[in-house]
Design a protein around this motif. Sequence first.
Motif, PDB file in Angstrom:
ATOM      1  N   ALA A 339       0.861  -1.180   0.000  1.00  0.00           N
ATOM      2  CA  ALA A 339       0.000   0.000   0.000  1.00  0.00           C
ATOM      3  C   ALA A 339       0.897   1.229   0.000  1.00  0.00           C
ATOM      4  N   ASP A 340       0.371   2.365  -0.462  1.00  0.00           N
ATOM      5  CA  ASP A 340       1.159   3.586  -0.429  1.00  0.00           C
ATOM      6  C   ASP A 340       0.354   4.699   0.229  1.00  0.00           C
ATOM      7  N   GLY A 341       0.895   5.904   0.178  1.00  0.00           N
ATOM      8  CA  GLY A 341       0.295   7.027   0.884  1.00  0.00           C
ATOM      9  C   GLY A 341       1.031   7.303   2.169  1.00  0.00           C
ATOM     10  N   ALA A 342       0.785   8.472   2.752  1.00  0.00           N
ATOM     11  CA  ALA A 342       1.485   8.863   3.973  1.00  0.00           C
ATOM     12  C   ALA A 342       1.199   7.868   5.090  1.00  0.00           C
ATOM     13  N   MET A 343       2.259   7.293   5.652  1.00  0.00           N
ATOM     14  CA  MET A 343       2.099   6.332   6.746  1.00  0.00           C
ATOM     15  C   MET A 343       3.425   6.183   7.480  1.00  0.00           C
ATOM     16  N   GLU A 344       3.351   5.736   8.705  1.00  0.00           N
ATOM     17  CA  GLU A 344       4.531   5.389   9.517  1.00  0.00           C
ATOM     18  C   GLU A 344       4.073   4.593  10.728  1.00  0.00           C
ATOM     19  N   PHE A 345       5.048   4.241  11.556  1.00  0.00           N
ATOM     20  CA  PHE A 345       4.817   3.517  12.805  1.00  0.00           C
ATOM     21  C   PHE A 345       4.032   2.219  12.578  1.00  0.00           C
ATOM     22  N   PRO A 346       4.509   1.323  11.719  1.00  0.00           N
ATOM     23  CA  PRO A 346       3.776   0.068  11.499  1.00  0.00           C
ATOM     24  C   PRO A 346       3.834  -0.823  12.735  1.00  0.00           C
ATOM     25  N   ARG A 347       2.677  -1.353  13.127  1.00  0.00           N
ATOM     26  CA  ARG A 347       2.602  -2.235  14.288  1.00  0.00           C
ATOM     27  C   ARG A 347       1.720  -3.438  13.974  1.00  0.00           C
ATOM     28  N   ILE A 348       2.031  -4.548  14.627  1.00  0.00           N
ATOM     29  CA  ILE A 348       1.195  -5.742  14.581  1.00  0.00           C
ATOM     30  C   ILE A 348       0.826  -6.117  16.012  1.00  0.00           C
ATOM     31  N   ASP A 349       0.050  -7.146  16.159  1.00  0.00           N
ATOM     32  CA  ASP A 349      -0.162  -7.776  17.460  1.00  0.00           C
ATOM     33  C   ASP A 349       1.184  -8.376  17.865  1.00  0.00           C
ATOM     34  N   ASP A 350       1.797  -7.871  18.931  1.00  0.00           N
ATOM     35  CA  ASP A 350       3.144  -8.282  19.310  1.00  0.00           C
ATOM     36  C   ASP A 350       3.243  -9.767  19.633  1.00  0.00           C
ATOM     37  N   ARG A 351       2.143 -10.421  19.874  1.00  0.00           N
ATOM     38  CA  ARG A 351       2.173 -11.858  20.140  1.00  0.00           C
ATOM     39  C   ARG A 351       2.528 -12.650  18.881  1.00  0.00           C
ATOM     40  N   ALA A 352       2.479 -11.978  17.703  1.00  0.00           N
ATOM     41  CA  ALA A 352       2.805 -12.642  16.442  1.00  0.00           C
ATOM     42  C   ALA A 352       4.237 -12.379  15.987  1.00  0.00           C
ATOM     43  N   VAL A 353       5.026 -11.642  16.769  1.00  0.00           N
ATOM     44  CA  VAL A 353       6.413 -11.371  16.381  1.00  0.00           C
ATOM     45  C   VAL A 353       7.142 -12.691  16.119  1.00  0.00           C
ATOM     46  N   VAL A 360      -1.404  -5.208   9.625  1.00  0.00           N
ATOM     47  CA  VAL A 360      -0.422  -4.186   9.960  1.00  0.00           C
ATOM     48  C   VAL A 360      -1.173  -2.867  10.129  1.00  0.00           C
ATOM     49  N   ALA A 361      -0.976  -2.221  11.271  1.00  0.00           N
ATOM     50  CA  ALA A 361      -1.584  -0.918  11.537  1.00  0.00           C
ATOM     51  C   ALA A 361      -0.527   0.168  11.426  1.00  0.00           C
ATOM     52  N   THR A 362      -0.919   1.338  10.937  1.00  0.00           N
ATOM     53  CA  THR A 362      -0.003   2.479  10.840  1.00  0.00           C
ATOM     54  C   THR A 362      -0.760   3.758  11.167  1.00  0.00           C
ATOM     55  N   ILE A 363      -0.019   4.841  11.392  1.00  0.00           N
ATOM     56  CA  ILE A 363      -0.637   6.149  11.358  1.00  0.00           C
ATOM     57  C   ILE A 363      -0.753   6.573   9.899  1.00  0.00           C
ATOM     58  N   GLY A 364      -1.598   7.570   9.635  1.00  0.00           N
ATOM     59  CA  GLY A 364      -1.774   8.049   8.273  1.00  0.00           C
ATOM     60  C   GLY A 364      -2.335   9.462   8.278  1.00  0.00           C
ATOM     61  N   ARG A 365      -2.755   9.904   7.110  1.00  0.00           N
ATOM     62  CA  ARG A 365      -3.286  11.258   6.961  1.00  0.00           C
ATOM     63  C   ARG A 365      -4.586  11.212   6.171  1.00  0.00           C
ATOM     64  N   SER A 366      -5.558  12.006   6.615  1.00  0.00           N
ATOM     65  CA  SER A 366      -6.860  12.028   5.962  1.00  0.00           C
ATOM     66  C   SER A 366      -6.852  12.834   4.681  1.00  0.00           C
ATOM     67  N   GLY A 367      -5.868  13.712   4.529  1.00  0.00           N
ATOM     68  CA  GLY A 367      -5.803  14.570   3.356  1.00  0.00           C
ATOM     69  C   GLY A 367      -6.576  15.857   3.496  1.00  0.00           C
ATOM     70  N   THR A 368      -7.181  16.100   4.654  1.00  0.00           N
ATOM     71  CA  THR A 368      -7.986  17.311   4.836  1.00  0.00           C
ATOM     72  C   THR A 368      -7.208  18.441   5.493  1.00  0.00           C
ATOM     73  N   ALA A 369      -5.970  18.178   5.923  1.00  0.00           N
ATOM     74  CA  ALA A 369      -5.195  19.220   6.605  1.00  0.00           C
ATOM     75  C   ALA A 369      -3.733  19.124   6.182  1.00  0.00           C
ATOM     76  N   ASP A 370      -3.048  20.263   6.254  1.00  0.00           N
ATOM     77  CA  ASP A 370      -1.622  20.323   5.946  1.00  0.00           C
ATOM     78  C   ASP A 370      -0.859  20.120   7.253  1.00  0.00           C
ATOM     79  N   LEU A 371      -0.346  18.919   7.445  1.00  0.00           N
ATOM     80  CA  LEU A 371       0.271  18.562   8.718  1.00  0.00           C
ATOM     81  C   LEU A 371       1.785  18.597   8.613  1.00  0.00           C
ATOM     82  N   VAL A 372       2.453  18.917   9.718  1.00  0.00           N
ATOM     83  CA  VAL A 372       3.910  18.915   9.748  1.00  0.00           C
ATOM     84  C   VAL A 372       4.397  17.477   9.813  1.00  0.00           C
TER      85      VAL A 372
END
Length: 463
Positions: A339-353, A360-372
């Motif tokens: 997948a692409d687009g603004a994202m970071e901090f990928p996390r899973i259920d740590d019991r599956a390490v 996989v969960a990440t942070i992202g951006r909605s596209g409605t605001a200009d974020l730093v």
Amino acid sequence: MNRPPPVDTAHHPHLSGVFAPQRDEVDVRGLRVDGVLPDDLHGTYLRNGPNPRFDPIGTYVYPLDGDAMVHRIDLGDDGLRYTNRFVRTPCVVAEERAGRALWAGITDPYLPPAEEVGPDLAGTMRELPDINVIRHAGSLFALAESAPPYTLGSDLETLARDTFDGALPVGITAHPKVDPATGEMVVFCYVFEAPYLTWAVIAADGTVTREPTPVDGADRPLMIHDMALTSRYAVLVLAPLVFDPSALFSGGSPLTWHPDSGTRIALIPRDGGPVRWHTTDTFWMWHTANAFDRDDGAVVLDYVEWTYPGGFAEVDEPNRSTLQRAVITDAGVTRTPSADGAMEFPRIDDRAVTGRHRTVATIGRSGTADLVAGDADALRWFDVDNGAETTWRAPELSVGEPCFLPSSSGGAGYWGTFATDRADLTSRFVILPADDPGAGPVAQIHVPLRVPAGLHGTWIPRT
């Protein structure tokens, strides 16, 4: 060298707004909840992050600068409790005595003299255990980029700088990985001189069972922020971001991007066998999601890939981020975007390490605001098996790294993170159902003060 001037905090994007430092420390019970708190969720969430104790001087580079503050939400049998504390390194203690910042940022050549900080601290760099927080072998650790961690007590008080009985004197980096099957914590550390890169193993009981072992083939000092772990290998991605500490004192940057070098991936056998090296096209990586061994001997690595390290490279092209899957075999490395687009901090259920994961969960951006850089107003979930994606958009909020919160009754579980309202700068801990996270929070726990945006956290189930 003269003391540098203060940083203009009011106009610095990572020292104002949702990133502004929090100077208050509190311990509050009886928190207000919107929604319904799940009755199968019992444990403690902790998050560490950069938070200057006093207004910085010289320079400030997010997220590498800033003192550590650990935040805790405790979902206990006696109710909800929020606690936050600074990690009081000797540098922080010295600055509290002086009532002002004495150390400059890590990209500033100024170091405080003995008349300001005493002979033991004169000429030293600031310790920065502000990246991550984990628990292992009954101890709670605040982790730095590449240095000994600090242990914290039951009230988040600072106990000691920990070198694991002297077995890890140089320290570890901020993203060790714990094998759920063995309880071992595998760590690595980079340094500015040969051997440049080492790895080690800390057993489930906290003893160091493999002392720092050089990674054969590491030939220069590189910044390496994260790692991954399979049942057979420690996986390190060596992108060509090269350290040159001497450049600081000639007005240059201590980190230089060398895109012509390619990116190397080291598969380090956990049984101590020879390192397997692979080279692929140049990319940058901050964080891994997970890795696992395939039955055919291949290693699969999921991570967020960047074109180059923003802030440390001057490149005349967009810096794209993608959720990427690398399959590493004897024939080489195959990288495929999930997948692409603004994202970071990928996390899973740590019991599956170390094992196969699906989400996989990440942070992202909605596209409605200009974020730093470093800010987010959405959370994203990716099914790496079928390609499905779910997004929770919250443009009114600044949301942090998602962390999986297991159900105590064997249910689907939850995802949790701190979030801050951009309008009134109030913070809350949001809890989203893992089986339908796009529906939004089932509960929001309001905390008594603002939690600055970023960085990493962990969930400790109550046993």
